[in-house]
Design an enzyme around this catalytic site. Structure first.
Site, PDB file in Angstrom:
ATOM      1  N   HIS A 166      -1.309   1.346  16.536  1.00  0.00           N
ATOM      2  CA  HIS A 166      -1.710   2.530  15.850  1.00  0.00           C
ATOM      3  C   HIS A 166      -3.191   3.003  16.095  1.00  0.00           C
ATOM      4  CE1 HIS A 166       2.191   3.158  13.072  1.00  0.00           C
ATOM      5  NE2 HIS A 166       2.143   2.569  14.030  1.00  0.00           N
TER       6      HIS A 166
ATOM      7  N   TYR B 179      -1.006   8.136   4.028  1.00  0.00           N
ATOM      8  CA  TYR B 179      -1.596   7.836   2.727  1.00  0.00           C
ATOM      9  C   TYR B 179      -1.520   9.101   1.785  1.00  0.00           C
ATOM     10  CZ  TYR B 179      -3.068   3.106   4.421  1.00  0.00           C
ATOM     11  OH  TYR B 179      -3.245   1.751   4.869  1.00  0.00           O
TER      12      TYR B 179
ATOM     13  N   PRO C 243      -3.764  -3.365  -2.161  1.00  0.00           N
ATOM     14  CA  PRO C 243      -3.081  -3.353  -0.688  1.00  0.00           C
ATOM     15  C   PRO C 243      -3.413  -1.854  -0.429  1.00  0.00           C
ATOM     16  CG  PRO C 243      -1.406  -2.908  -2.405  1.00  0.00           C
ATOM     17  CD  PRO C 243      -2.623  -3.243  -3.220  1.00  0.00           C
TER      18      PRO C 243
ATOM     19  N   LYS D  72      -6.005  -4.861   3.426  1.00  0.00           N
ATOM     20  CA  LYS D  72      -7.153  -6.105   3.974  1.00  0.00           C
ATOM     21  C   LYS D  72      -6.891  -7.189   3.472  1.00  0.00           C
ATOM     22  CE  LYS D  72      -9.932  -3.549   5.955  1.00  0.00           C
ATOM     23  NZ  LYS D  72      -9.377  -3.449   7.291  1.00  0.00           N
TER      24      LYS D  72
ATOM     25  N   TYR E  61     -11.441   0.512   8.070  1.00  0.00           N
ATOM     26  CA  TYR E  61      -9.987   0.319   8.047  1.00  0.00           C
ATOM     27  C   TYR E  61      -9.783  -0.648   9.673  1.00  0.00           C
ATOM     28  CZ  TYR E  61      -5.137   1.367   7.573  1.00  0.00           C
ATOM     29  OH  TYR E  61      -3.812   1.279   7.464  1.00  0.00           O
TER      30      TYR E  61
END
Ligand code: APR
Ligand code: PHB
Length: 389
Positions: free
Chosen positions: A72, A200, A292, A296, A384
């Site tokens: 991604h 998100y 979550p 990580k 990220y």
């Protein structure tokens, strides 16, 4: 029995460490209290940093992830009724790989079996002994008898509820903890994901996340009260609530299918310091838990294992204790950065019961800043995709 490293726990941490050690000629035994099938039945997260994929390759267990994993290049932050894409690749030159933890565990177990590594499953009362000053050993019960493994080191890779951290005297540990006032209700369903990238969502009704395991399997979550019950969430109600928290285009495009897994998980941040006591090391969830939101948990377990493996390799190869002496400090430096990031993503995206109007306005300002400032988006993206080891 004797081995160099006794590894407690056959989750991703223990399996990855065991394979890296075995490939370097350092023999080890893995012990787990449950069965292989039980471990493979657990549903966990599924976004891997490039560093984690690299370690899987180093372990010789990366073939399938490169075939079946989904690279991604970005994800969406959804708020105010629309999507704001974070271009991970454009901002950092790195991707993440979407691949379920269950699959990664499977690949590592297969590799261990193929290379003749010893794993003892359904070992009861696993107990580490004499790791602080003496010559360590581990005892466990199997088939009604107590057995003993003598070793040079013990690796505590046995997760948050494991025995390793609990074997350390309380006075030698410093615990840092934050419990969040909500949970995540998650489902898995055999259905095409609503969007090719993760979403998100920050919404007045609460956080939502649209993730996936493959092009045909979706993993969806919604923020829920801690005392909520899955019986109160039949699939129709879940999907209705999820749709309400997403921008209209996604809500309208969403295809649904019956869930085949549904669970509620609490969210917490937890760190135990230090991560070494004499000849016992902690790695992964045994030493720390993150919420979550930043994906990580598994990636931190992998970076711990990287540091621990390098330390042990140095010990056996160069007869130097410099690496093992520095393990805890090196691992914790990276751990705390991921703890900070996971906490900040959680704070940014969820509705907190007592933030009030002021907190709400701060959250909105931060979201707006994040998506309109290249510097702020880059900082988010850099964390990220994973900070360097
Ligand atoms: N004796 C032997 N084995 C034990 C004991 C014990 N007393 N207690 C726990 N275990 C085993 C568990 O059965 C499990 O298989 O240790 C293993 C720990 O695995 P995980 O909980 O998956 O932890 P870890 O390997 O550190 O994986 C990293 O980070 O956030 C997460 O989801 C992510 O689970 C992943 C984790
Ligand atoms: C998941 O797919 O389970 C997942 C993905 C991203 C997260 C958390 C969980 O941040």
């Amino acid at each position: 029995m004797r081995t160099k490293v006794a590894i407690i726990g056959s989750g991703p941490s223990g399996l990855l460490l065991g394979q890296l050690l075995a490939n370097a000629g350092i023999d080890n035994i893995i012990l787990d209290r449950v069965s292989k099938d039980y471990i493979l039945g657990r549903v966990r997260a599924g976004v891997l940093e490039e560093g984690t994929v690299g370690l899987l390759d180093q372990a010789g267990a990366g073939a399938r992830i490169h075939r079946e994993g989904l690279p991604h290049d970005g994800f969406s932050l959804a708020f105010d009724g629309r999507d704001h894409r974070i271009d991970l690749y454009g901002l950092t030159g790195k991707h993440v790989m979407v691949y379920g933890q269950t699959e990664l565990t499977h690949d590592l177990m297969d590799k261990r079996e193929a290379t003749g590594g010893i794993s003892i499953y359904e070992a009861a009362n696993v107990t580490p002994h004499d790791f602080d000053g003496g010559i360590p050993y581990v005892t466990y019960e199997k088939d009604g008898t107590t057995r003993r493994i003598d070793c040079d080191f013990i690796a505590g890779c046995d997760g948050y509820h494991g025995v390793s951290r609990k074997s350390v005297p309380e006075s030698a540990l410093r615990i840092f903890e934050k419990v969040y006032p909500f949970g995540w209700l998650g489902i898995l369903a055999e259905v095409q994901p609503v969007s090719p990238e993760l979403i998100y969502a920050n919404h007045p009704r609460g956080f939502a996340l649209c993730s996936m395991r493959s092009h045909t399997r979706s993993r969806y979550y919604i923020q829920c009260p801690l005392d909520d019950k899955i019986e109160k969430w039949p699939d129709d109600r879940f999907y209705d609530e999820l749709r309400r928290r997403l921008p209209t285009e996604h809500a309208e495009a969403m295809v649904t299918a019956p869930s085949f897994e549904k669970s509620i998980a609490p969210l917490r941040s937890f760190v135990a310091e230090p991560m070494r006591f004499g000849r016992l090391f902690l790695a992964g969830d045994a030493a720390h838990i993150v919420p979550p939101t930043g994906a990580k948990g598994l990636n931190l377990a992998a970076s711990d294992v990287h540091y621990l493996f390098e330390s042990l390799r140095e010990y056996y190869g160069e007869k130097s204790t410099a690496g093992i002496d520095a393990y805890s400090e090196r691992a914790l430096k990276r751990v705390w950065k991921a703890v900070r990031f996971s906490w900040s993503m959680t704070t940014l995206l969820h509705r907190f019961p007592d933030t009030g109007d002021f907190g709400q306005k701060i959250q909105e300002a931060e979201l707006d800043y994040l998506v309109h400032s290249t510097a702020a988006s880059t900082a988010l993206a850099e964390n990220y995709v994973g900070l360097p080891y």
